[in-house]
Scaffold this motif. Structure first.
Motif, PDB file in Angstrom:
ATOM      1  N   TYR A   1      -3.216 -16.773  -5.765  1.00  0.00           N
ATOM      2  CA  TYR A   1      -2.334 -15.878  -4.843  1.00  0.00           C
ATOM      3  C   TYR A   1      -2.543 -14.422  -5.397  1.00  0.00           C
ATOM      4  CZ  TYR A   1       0.682 -15.774  -8.844  1.00  0.00           C
ATOM      5  OH  TYR A   1       1.412 -15.732 -10.234  1.00  0.00           O
ATOM      6  N   ARG A   2      -2.308 -13.613  -4.430  1.00  0.00           N
ATOM      7  CA  ARG A   2      -2.388 -12.066  -4.922  1.00  0.00           C
ATOM      8  C   ARG A   2      -1.023 -11.570  -4.919  1.00  0.00           C
ATOM      9  NH1 ARG A   2      -7.422 -10.018  -3.777  1.00  0.00           N
ATOM     10  NH2 ARG A   2      -9.110 -11.616  -5.011  1.00  0.00           N
ATOM     11  N   ASN A   3      -0.774 -10.733  -6.028  1.00  0.00           N
ATOM     12  CA  ASN A   3       0.588 -10.049  -5.880  1.00  0.00           C
ATOM     13  C   ASN A   3       0.328  -8.832  -5.154  1.00  0.00           C
ATOM     14  OD1 ASN A   3       1.968 -11.925  -7.560  1.00  0.00           O
ATOM     15  ND2 ASN A   3       1.173 -11.158  -9.295  1.00  0.00           N
ATOM     16  N   VAL A   4       1.507  -8.688  -4.116  1.00  0.00           N
ATOM     17  CA  VAL A   4       1.502  -7.478  -3.363  1.00  0.00           C
ATOM     18  C   VAL A   4       2.801  -6.693  -3.267  1.00  0.00           C
ATOM     19  CG1 VAL A   4      -0.413  -8.214  -1.706  1.00  0.00           C
ATOM     20  CG2 VAL A   4       1.961  -8.863  -0.943  1.00  0.00           C
ATOM     21  N   MET A   5       2.815  -5.661  -2.674  1.00  0.00           N
ATOM     22  CA  MET A   5       4.164  -4.934  -2.479  1.00  0.00           C
ATOM     23  C   MET A   5       4.069  -4.076  -1.459  1.00  0.00           C
ATOM     24  SD  MET A   5       3.885  -1.957  -5.772  1.00  0.00           S
ATOM     25  CE  MET A   5       5.804  -1.387  -5.219  1.00  0.00           C
ATOM     26  N   PHE A   6       5.465  -3.519  -0.877  1.00  0.00           N
ATOM     27  CA  PHE A   6       5.450  -2.483   0.260  1.00  0.00           C
ATOM     28  C   PHE A   6       6.048  -1.424  -0.276  1.00  0.00           C
ATOM     29  CE2 PHE A   6       4.474  -6.507   2.038  1.00  0.00           C
ATOM     30  CZ  PHE A   6       3.696  -6.483   3.121  1.00  0.00           C
ATOM     31  N   LEU A   7       5.680  -0.180   0.094  1.00  0.00           N
ATOM     32  CA  LEU A   7       6.617   1.034  -0.155  1.00  0.00           C
ATOM     33  C   LEU A   7       7.170   1.500   1.023  1.00  0.00           C
ATOM     34  CD1 LEU A   7       4.453   3.101  -2.592  1.00  0.00           C
ATOM     35  CD2 LEU A   7       6.732   1.723  -3.148  1.00  0.00           C
ATOM     36  N   SER A   8       6.946   1.062   2.017  1.00  0.00           N
ATOM     37  CA  SER A   8       7.976   1.122   3.232  1.00  0.00           C
ATOM     38  C   SER A   8       8.517   0.386   3.966  1.00  0.00           C
ATOM     39  CB  SER A   8       6.862   2.083   4.281  1.00  0.00           C
ATOM     40  OG  SER A   8       6.001   1.096   4.629  1.00  0.00           O
ATOM     41  N   ASP A   9       9.565   0.608   4.797  1.00  0.00           N
ATOM     42  CA  ASP A   9      10.276  -0.492   5.539  1.00  0.00           C
ATOM     43  C   ASP A   9      10.564  -0.036   6.806  1.00  0.00           C
ATOM     44  OD1 ASP A   9      11.987  -2.665   5.831  1.00  0.00           O
ATOM     45  OD2 ASP A   9      13.768  -1.922   5.024  1.00  0.00           O
ATOM     46  N   ASP A  10       9.568  -0.427   7.622  1.00  0.00           N
ATOM     47  CA  ASP A  10       9.708  -0.269   9.122  1.00  0.00           C
ATOM     48  C   ASP A  10       9.169  -1.496   9.671  1.00  0.00           C
ATOM     49  OD1 ASP A  10       6.737  -0.305   8.910  1.00  0.00           O
ATOM     50  OD2 ASP A  10       6.843   1.739   8.639  1.00  0.00           O
ATOM     51  N   SER A  11       9.085  -1.334  11.249  1.00  0.00           N
ATOM     52  CA  SER A  11       8.753  -2.560  11.972  1.00  0.00           C
ATOM     53  C   SER A  11       7.580  -3.009  11.590  1.00  0.00           C
ATOM     54  CB  SER A  11       8.640  -2.251  13.457  1.00  0.00           C
ATOM     55  OG  SER A  11       7.986  -1.035  13.889  1.00  0.00           O
ATOM     56  N   SER A  12       6.607  -2.293  11.309  1.00  0.00           N
ATOM     57  CA  SER A  12       5.176  -2.690  11.147  1.00  0.00           C
ATOM     58  C   SER A  12       5.059  -3.401   9.672  1.00  0.00           C
ATOM     59  CB  SER A  12       4.007  -1.442  10.853  1.00  0.00           C
ATOM     60  OG  SER A  12       3.983  -0.708  12.156  1.00  0.00           O
ATOM     61  N   THR A  13       5.942  -2.827   8.738  1.00  0.00           N
ATOM     62  CA  THR A  13       6.086  -3.520   7.222  1.00  0.00           C
ATOM     63  C   THR A  13       6.795  -5.064   7.709  1.00  0.00           C
ATOM     64  OG1 THR A  13       6.212  -1.255   6.171  1.00  0.00           O
ATOM     65  CG2 THR A  13       7.013  -3.416   5.140  1.00  0.00           C
TER      66      THR A  13
END
Length: 199
Positions: free
Chosen positions: A141-153
């Motif tokens: 697996y690959r560890n990923v993260m998100f720095l925003s919180d919107d519909s696309s995310t």
């Protein structure tokens, strides 16, 4: 940064398996139809032909992108690459049979082409689905993260969550009143993040 433990070896392993399959097919027909092949330098010519075809297979992959397999690639796209690659390779085998002095290539080129097609098709399809299955188990697996919180995310997160065969593990960064760069770097290193998504 995440340490990639397995992915770096998959490409080499897949190339090695293909080389073994191709070599085994040619050696089989070579030994089957050549009683006097070990005389008059015929065996050396056959070894050179097999070596050239292996190099042709590997070089062709840079054009067809056979080994450049993204985690979200569909089997349809992979199948298109695979069939295209095999057909071009078989065409190269036919051309080599025309200009070569190897009798087994001229006599059995049709059987060699069919054997290569079915063996490579079955083996590489099996490897494709095996890799997908391994990822569903969480072993690659690959560890990923998100720095925003919107519909696309949210859409992308849902895709990663539902499609476990993609092999993505989401880590949520606690954003309260913004974030500091030092905290972000510490979180990145602590969780071993490979990819960060912004929108």
């Amino acid at each position: 940064m995440q340490r990639i433990r397995y992915s770096r070896y998959f490409k080499t392993l897949f190339i090695l398996i293909d080389v073994i399959v191709i070599s085994a097919v040619f050696v089989y027909f070579f030994l089957k139809n050549s009683e006097s092949s070990f005389r008059d330098g015929v065996s050396e010519q056959n070894i050179l032909s097999i070596t050239l075809l292996i190099f042709f297979w590997i070089l062709l992959s840079s054009r067809t992108k056979l080994y450049s397999i993204a985690r979200n690639i569909t089997y349809t796209i992979y199948l298109e690459r695979l069939v295209t690659h095999i057909f071009i390779f078989i065409f190269g085998v036919m051309l080599l049979a025309k200009v070569s002095n190897n009798d087994f290539l001229k006599q059995d080129r049709a059987f060699i082409a069919l054997s290569l097609f079915f063996l490579l098709f079955i083996i590489k399809s099996t490897l494709f689905f095996s890799l997908k299955y391994i990822r569903t188990l969480g072993l690659n697996y690959r560890n990923v993260m998100f720095l925003s919180d919107d519909s696309s995310t949210e859409i992308l997160k849902n895709i990663f969550t539902e499609r476990k065969d993609y092999g993505f593990k989401i880590h949520d960064f606690p954003i309260k009143n913004g974030f500091e760069f030092d905290q972000l770097v510490a979180f990145w290193k602590d969780r071993g993040i490979h990819t960060m998504y912004l929108s």
